[in-house]
Design a protein around this motif. Sequence first.
Motif, PDB file in Angstrom:
ATOM      1  N   ALA A  50       0.835  -1.201   0.000  1.00  0.00           N
ATOM      2  CA  ALA A  50       0.000   0.000   0.000  1.00  0.00           C
ATOM      3  C   ALA A  50       0.870   1.252   0.000  1.00  0.00           C
ATOM      4  CB  ALA A  50      -0.915   0.006   1.215  1.00  0.00           C
ATOM      5  N   LEU A  51       0.454   2.234  -0.793  1.00  0.00           N
ATOM      6  CA  LEU A  51       1.128   3.523  -0.781  1.00  0.00           C
ATOM      7  C   LEU A  51       0.540   4.440   0.275  1.00  0.00           C
ATOM      8  CD1 LEU A  51       1.738   4.454  -4.530  1.00  0.00           C
ATOM      9  CD2 LEU A  51       3.413   3.750  -2.831  1.00  0.00           C
ATOM     10  N   ARG A  52      -0.789   4.577   0.249  1.00  0.00           N
ATOM     11  CA  ARG A  52      -1.435   5.473   1.202  1.00  0.00           C
ATOM     12  C   ARG A  52      -2.940   5.238   1.170  1.00  0.00           C
ATOM     13  NH1 ARG A  52       0.249   8.269  -3.220  1.00  0.00           N
ATOM     14  NH2 ARG A  52      -1.331   9.386  -4.453  1.00  0.00           N
ATOM     15  N   VAL A  53      -3.616   5.735   2.177  1.00  0.00           N
ATOM     16  CA  VAL A  53      -5.069   5.744   2.223  1.00  0.00           C
ATOM     17  C   VAL A  53      -5.548   7.029   1.560  1.00  0.00           C
ATOM     18  CG1 VAL A  53      -7.085   5.794   3.727  1.00  0.00           C
ATOM     19  CG2 VAL A  53      -5.129   4.338   4.300  1.00  0.00           C
ATOM     20  N   ASP A 186      -5.427 -14.557  -9.956  1.00  0.00           N
ATOM     21  CA  ASP A 186      -5.533 -15.207 -11.266  1.00  0.00           C
ATOM     22  C   ASP A 186      -6.053 -14.267 -12.337  1.00  0.00           C
ATOM     23  OD1 ASP A 186      -4.587 -17.671 -10.493  1.00  0.00           O
ATOM     24  OD2 ASP A 186      -6.559 -18.579 -10.226  1.00  0.00           O
ATOM     25  N   ALA A 187      -6.691 -13.187 -11.932  1.00  0.00           N
ATOM     26  CA  ALA A 187      -7.290 -12.263 -12.895  1.00  0.00           C
ATOM     27  C   ALA A 187      -6.203 -11.428 -13.571  1.00  0.00           C
ATOM     28  CB  ALA A 187      -8.286 -11.349 -12.192  1.00  0.00           C
ATOM     29  N   PRO A 188      -6.364 -11.100 -14.860  1.00  0.00           N
ATOM     30  CA  PRO A 188      -5.341 -10.316 -15.579  1.00  0.00           C
ATOM     31  C   PRO A 188      -5.467  -8.829 -15.268  1.00  0.00           C
ATOM     32  CG  PRO A 188      -7.150 -10.814 -17.056  1.00  0.00           C
ATOM     33  CD  PRO A 188      -7.474 -11.506 -15.746  1.00  0.00           C
ATOM     34  N   LEU A 189      -5.308  -8.490 -14.001  1.00  0.00           N
ATOM     35  CA  LEU A 189      -5.564  -7.136 -13.523  1.00  0.00           C
ATOM     36  C   LEU A 189      -4.418  -6.652 -12.652  1.00  0.00           C
ATOM     37  CD1 LEU A 189      -9.256  -7.734 -12.325  1.00  0.00           C
ATOM     38  CD2 LEU A 189      -8.540  -6.816 -14.555  1.00  0.00           C
ATOM     39  N   ASN A 190      -4.071  -5.392 -12.799  1.00  0.00           N
ATOM     40  CA  ASN A 190      -3.199  -4.702 -11.863  1.00  0.00           C
ATOM     41  C   ASN A 190      -4.070  -3.780 -11.018  1.00  0.00           C
ATOM     42  OD1 ASN A 190      -0.684  -5.795 -12.708  1.00  0.00           O
ATOM     43  ND2 ASN A 190      -0.631  -4.389 -14.437  1.00  0.00           N
ATOM     44  N   PHE A 191      -3.985  -3.942  -9.714  1.00  0.00           N
ATOM     45  CA  PHE A 191      -4.880  -3.209  -8.810  1.00  0.00           C
ATOM     46  C   PHE A 191      -4.294  -1.848  -8.480  1.00  0.00           C
ATOM     47  CE2 PHE A 191      -6.387  -7.459  -8.563  1.00  0.00           C
ATOM     48  CZ  PHE A 191      -7.738  -7.350  -8.250  1.00  0.00           C
ATOM     49  N   GLU A 192      -5.051  -0.815  -8.810  1.00  0.00           N
ATOM     50  CA  GLU A 192      -4.634   0.560  -8.550  1.00  0.00           C
ATOM     51  C   GLU A 192      -5.122   1.040  -7.184  1.00  0.00           C
ATOM     52  OE1 GLU A 192      -5.514   4.979 -10.413  1.00  0.00           O
ATOM     53  OE2 GLU A 192      -5.486   3.239 -11.739  1.00  0.00           O
ATOM     54  N   ALA A 193      -6.375   0.788  -6.856  1.00  0.00           N
ATOM     55  CA  ALA A 193      -6.945   1.221  -5.569  1.00  0.00           C
ATOM     56  C   ALA A 193      -8.122   0.322  -5.235  1.00  0.00           C
ATOM     57  CB  ALA A 193      -7.384   2.678  -5.632  1.00  0.00           C
ATOM     58  N   ARG A 194      -8.403   0.225  -3.922  1.00  0.00           N
ATOM     59  CA  ARG A 194      -9.483  -0.659  -3.468  1.00  0.00           C
ATOM     60  C   ARG A 194     -10.180  -0.028  -2.267  1.00  0.00           C
ATOM     61  NH1 ARG A 194      -9.339  -5.947  -0.093  1.00  0.00           N
ATOM     62  NH2 ARG A 194     -11.064  -7.188  -0.884  1.00  0.00           N
ATOM     63  N   GLU A 195     -11.470  -0.236  -2.214  1.00  0.00           N
ATOM     64  CA  GLU A 195     -12.296   0.286  -1.144  1.00  0.00           C
ATOM     65  C   GLU A 195     -11.987  -0.420   0.176  1.00  0.00           C
ATOM     66  OE1 GLU A 195     -17.065   1.289  -0.764  1.00  0.00           O
ATOM     67  OE2 GLU A 195     -16.422  -0.436  -1.952  1.00  0.00           O
ATOM     68  N   TRP A 201     -10.301   4.502   0.749  1.00  0.00           N
ATOM     69  CA  TRP A 201      -9.728   3.602  -0.247  1.00  0.00           C
ATOM     70  C   TRP A 201      -8.228   3.497   0.002  1.00  0.00           C
ATOM     71  CZ3 TRP A 201     -11.942   2.043  -5.354  1.00  0.00           C
ATOM     72  CH2 TRP A 201     -13.347   2.153  -5.366  1.00  0.00           C
ATOM     73  N   THR A 202      -7.636   2.400  -0.415  1.00  0.00           N
ATOM     74  CA  THR A 202      -6.186   2.231  -0.357  1.00  0.00           C
ATOM     75  C   THR A 202      -5.622   2.256  -1.769  1.00  0.00           C
ATOM     76  OG1 THR A 202      -6.250   0.927   1.682  1.00  0.00           O
ATOM     77  CG2 THR A 202      -4.296   0.696   0.296  1.00  0.00           C
ATOM     78  N   ARG A 203      -4.606   3.092  -1.961  1.00  0.00           N
ATOM     79  CA  ARG A 203      -3.909   3.131  -3.242  1.00  0.00           C
ATOM     80  C   ARG A 203      -2.662   2.258  -3.127  1.00  0.00           C
ATOM     81  NH1 ARG A 203      -4.166   5.996  -7.814  1.00  0.00           N
ATOM     82  NH2 ARG A 203      -2.262   6.340  -9.023  1.00  0.00           N
ATOM     83  N   PHE A 204      -2.442   1.416  -4.141  1.00  0.00           N
ATOM     84  CA  PHE A 204      -1.364   0.437  -4.087  1.00  0.00           C
ATOM     85  C   PHE A 204      -0.150   0.883  -4.891  1.00  0.00           C
ATOM     86  CE2 PHE A 204      -5.387  -1.980  -3.729  1.00  0.00           C
ATOM     87  CZ  PHE A 204      -5.244  -2.367  -2.412  1.00  0.00           C
TER      88      PHE A 204
END
Length: 219
Positions: A50-53, A186-195, A201-204
């Motif tokens: 995580a980078l930051r909230v 398994d998903a072809p996704l890079n996660f940028e942020a999540r609730e 939210w958390t930014r990754f």
Amino acid sequence: MQRFLVLLPSVLAILSVNFSFSPPEAGAEEGPPSAMQPFPPVCEPFVLPALRVIPPPSQYADFCRTNPAACEMSGAPVVALDSDTWQLLRRINRRVNAEICFVPDPEEYGFEDFWKLPSEGYGDCEDYALEKRERLAREGLPRAAMRLAIVQHQIMLFSHAVLTIDTTRGALVLDNLHGLPLCWHDAPLNFEARENADGTWTRFDQSDWPLFPLELYEK
């Protein structure tokens, strides 16, 4: 939300591979191993650097101001994933993907990113995710375990939104581009942020996004 980006490192990596790829349709059964299991898969917990909230995306905040009940994050933070719940997740994911007609926000509204429940039968990626959470909540799943995420698609190279679900068998992704729930890794996704369950939210960290193993989606 699905706007194309110029992601040079990913493009160069993809162009350097000789392959023939067709993205799976929303109802397709093809995909990573977690999607092919008739019983609940064992996934990894959702853990990323995580980078930051951060505050929620402004478009989501606008949606929550007019639809506060849809943004309430109550209940247990983890879903008990048994065979019945796995079948429920599969059923809701497939039904919403089939029933909602994909229409990008610029085409529908003339501008990017208007978040809404697709009550009129059409919407784009974040609207699918919101609708899935509503239907699953009506079935008794705790809202705190069902969190939206902003991602970048590793293969199709666009910004995207999905619903993630934290379970006793790891985290799953419900995506309008795939007919079955997937383990998040398994998903072809890079996660940028999540609730988060508290509404933030958390930014990754995005400095070292992995490349998805393309052979899993080759036909």
